[in-house]
Design a protein around this motif. Sequence first.
Motif, short mmCIF file in Angstrom:
data_model
loop_
_atom_site.label_atom_id
_atom_site.label_comp_id
_atom_site.label_asym_id
_atom_site.label_seq_id
_atom_site.Cartn_x
_atom_site.Cartn_y
_atom_site.Cartn_z
N THR A 18 8.88 -1.03 -3.07
CA THR A 18 9.01 -0.85 -4.51
C THR A 18 8.00 -1.70 -5.28
N LEU A 19 7.82 -2.96 -4.87
CA LEU A 19 6.84 -3.82 -5.53
C LEU A 19 5.42 -3.26 -5.42
N ALA A 20 5.08 -2.72 -4.26
CA ALA A 20 3.76 -2.11 -4.09
C ALA A 20 3.60 -0.91 -5.01
N ASP A 21 4.65 -0.10 -5.12
CA ASP A 21 4.60 1.06 -6.01
C ASP A 21 4.46 0.65 -7.47
N ILE A 22 5.19 -0.37 -7.87
CA ILE A 22 5.13 -0.84 -9.26
C ILE A 22 3.74 -1.37 -9.58
N ALA A 23 3.15 -2.13 -8.66
CA ALA A 23 1.80 -2.65 -8.88
C ALA A 23 0.81 -1.50 -9.04
N ALA A 24 0.91 -0.50 -8.18
CA ALA A 24 0.00 0.64 -8.26
C ALA A 24 0.21 1.43 -9.55
N VAL A 25 1.45 1.53 -10.01
CA VAL A 25 1.72 2.25 -11.26
C VAL A 25 1.09 1.53 -12.45
N PHE A 26 1.22 0.20 -12.51
CA PHE A 26 0.60 -0.55 -13.60
C PHE A 26 -0.92 -0.37 -13.60
N LEU A 27 -1.53 -0.42 -12.43
CA LEU A 27 -2.99 -0.26 -12.35
C LEU A 27 -3.40 1.16 -12.73
N PRO A 79 -7.72 -1.93 -5.93
CA PRO A 79 -6.53 -2.73 -5.64
C PRO A 79 -5.25 -1.89 -5.61
N ALA A 80 -5.17 -0.83 -6.42
CA ALA A 80 -3.99 0.03 -6.39
C ALA A 80 -3.83 0.66 -5.01
N VAL A 81 -4.91 1.16 -4.45
CA VAL A 81 -4.85 1.76 -3.12
C VAL A 81 -4.51 0.71 -2.07
N VAL A 86 -1.07 -1.57 2.00
CA VAL A 86 -0.50 -2.78 2.58
C VAL A 86 1.01 -2.83 2.36
N GLY A 87 1.46 -2.50 1.15
CA GLY A 87 2.89 -2.54 0.86
C GLY A 87 3.70 -1.55 1.67
N HIS A 88 3.22 -0.33 1.79
CA HIS A 88 3.94 0.67 2.56
C HIS A 88 3.85 0.38 4.06
N GLY A 89 2.71 -0.13 4.50
CA GLY A 89 2.59 -0.52 5.91
C GLY A 89 3.50 -1.68 6.26
N ALA A 90 3.57 -2.67 5.38
CA ALA A 90 4.45 -3.81 5.62
C ALA A 90 5.91 -3.37 5.59
N ALA A 91 6.26 -2.48 4.69
CA ALA A 91 7.64 -1.98 4.62
C ALA A 91 8.01 -1.22 5.90
N ALA A 92 7.09 -0.43 6.40
CA ALA A 92 7.35 0.30 7.65
C ALA A 92 7.51 -0.68 8.81
N TRP A 93 6.71 -1.71 8.84
CA TRP A 93 6.80 -2.72 9.91
C TRP A 93 8.13 -3.47 9.81
N ILE A 94 8.54 -3.82 8.59
CA ILE A 94 9.80 -4.54 8.40
C ILE A 94 10.98 -3.67 8.83
N ARG A 95 10.93 -2.38 8.53
CA ARG A 95 12.03 -1.48 8.91
C ARG A 95 12.20 -1.39 10.42
#
Length: 97
Positions: A18-27, A79-81, A86-95
């Motif tokens: 979610t944080l990665a998505d929010i950052a990308a949305v702001f950018l 940076p949005a990309v 990185v955010g989605h990759g880290a989330a997949a790794w954490i899951r």
Amino acid sequence: MRNRSGRGADRLALIVHTLADIAAVFLGLWILLYLLDANQSNVFVDFVHGMADWLAGWSQDIFTMDTEGLRVFFNNALPAVIYLVVGHGAAAWIRRL
């Protein structure tokens, strides 16, 4: 194989995602507002611009084009990309933990 012994990893992954998505949305929103020539003195536009500058501060002036619109696009799209990848990759790794 996914570990189902606890939901803590799933919640943490959701937060990172979610944080990665929010950052990308702001950018992305700042790129859109800039290209549409939004009123820079508007409080909302100023807030989005400030957040985008903070989120993309590490990548400013990577691209130095003569056209201001292209410069804003590339210096904020990169940076949005990266945040998304990185955010989605880290989330997949954490899951998978």
